[in-house]
Design an enzyme around this catalytic site. Structure first.
Site, short mmCIF file in Angstrom:
data_model
loop_
_atom_site.label_atom_id
_atom_site.label_comp_id
_atom_site.label_asym_id
_atom_site.label_seq_id
_atom_site.Cartn_x
_atom_site.Cartn_y
_atom_site.Cartn_z
N GLU A 200 15.24 78.48 97.56
CA GLU A 200 16.36 78.16 98.45
C GLU A 200 15.90 77.90 99.87
OE1 GLU A 200 18.47 82.14 99.78
OE2 GLU A 200 18.11 82.17 97.61
N ARG B 254 6.52 91.54 87.24
CA ARG B 254 7.16 92.35 86.21
C ARG B 254 6.98 91.77 84.80
NH1 ARG B 254 10.91 92.48 90.51
NH2 ARG B 254 10.78 94.46 91.60
#
Length: 176
Positions: A96, A59
């Site tokens: 993560e 993006r």
């Protein structure tokens, strides 16, 4: 600048339960919001001495290319590992659930270039900090980074600020 929130679609529990996903594709699809958003970024950076834009896949390409065009400056692609065809610098960063890596062409930056990092959203800052490190390694300087959305509770904008980078966003959302 909360007007932009009118164009952001929020999708609960995506991609995991407890996450409120902020979908900015609705901004890109709007013939009113998209140009207005680009104009706001351009107005903010017009006189800051930026001479290249670095957009983070994917993006950041949509935003950064338009901003670079409006400012009359070059655009650099920062891509996921293995997507660029020439010699690259690589920077790994923590996720993560493991690690990922970004790359930039070794010849994309001239020594001393003042570069604006552009992406759609900043959360923990891992991707943006990896981009900053890549640019610095290639000889450029990052004074600023901009995002449509900042999730300040996750600390990414603070982490960039601690590295000497000014952060500008059009909207902030609390929580995940």
């Amino acid at each position: 600048m909360s007007w932009i929130k009118d164009y952001v679609r929020t999708i609960p529990d995506y991609p995991h339960e407890g996450i409120m996903f902020r979908d900015v594709t609705t901004i890109f699809e709007s013939d009113e919001a998209y140009p207005r958003m680009i104009d706001e970024f351009v107005a903010h950076y017009r006189d800051k001495g930026i001479n290249k834009i670095a957009g983070i896949e994917a993006r950041g390409f949509i935003l950064g290319g338009a901003i670079a065009h409006m400012l009359g400056i070059g655009f650099i692609t920062i891509r996921k590992k293995g997507k660029l065809p020439h010699d690259t610098h690589t920077e790994e960063y923590e996720l993560e659930y493991g690690t990922d890596a970004l790359e930039i062409h070794v010849d994309a930056i001239n020594e001393g270039d003042n570069i604006l990092i552009v992406d759609d959203l900043i959360a923990t800052g891992g991707t943006a900090i990896a981009a900053l490190k890549l640019i610095n390694r290639a000889g450029g300087k990052v004074s600023d980074a901009c995002f449509i959305i900042d999730l300040p509770e996750l600390g990414g904008s603070n982490a960039l600020t601690e590295k000497g980078c000014d952060v500008f966003s059009l909207a902030q959302y609390e929580g995940l």
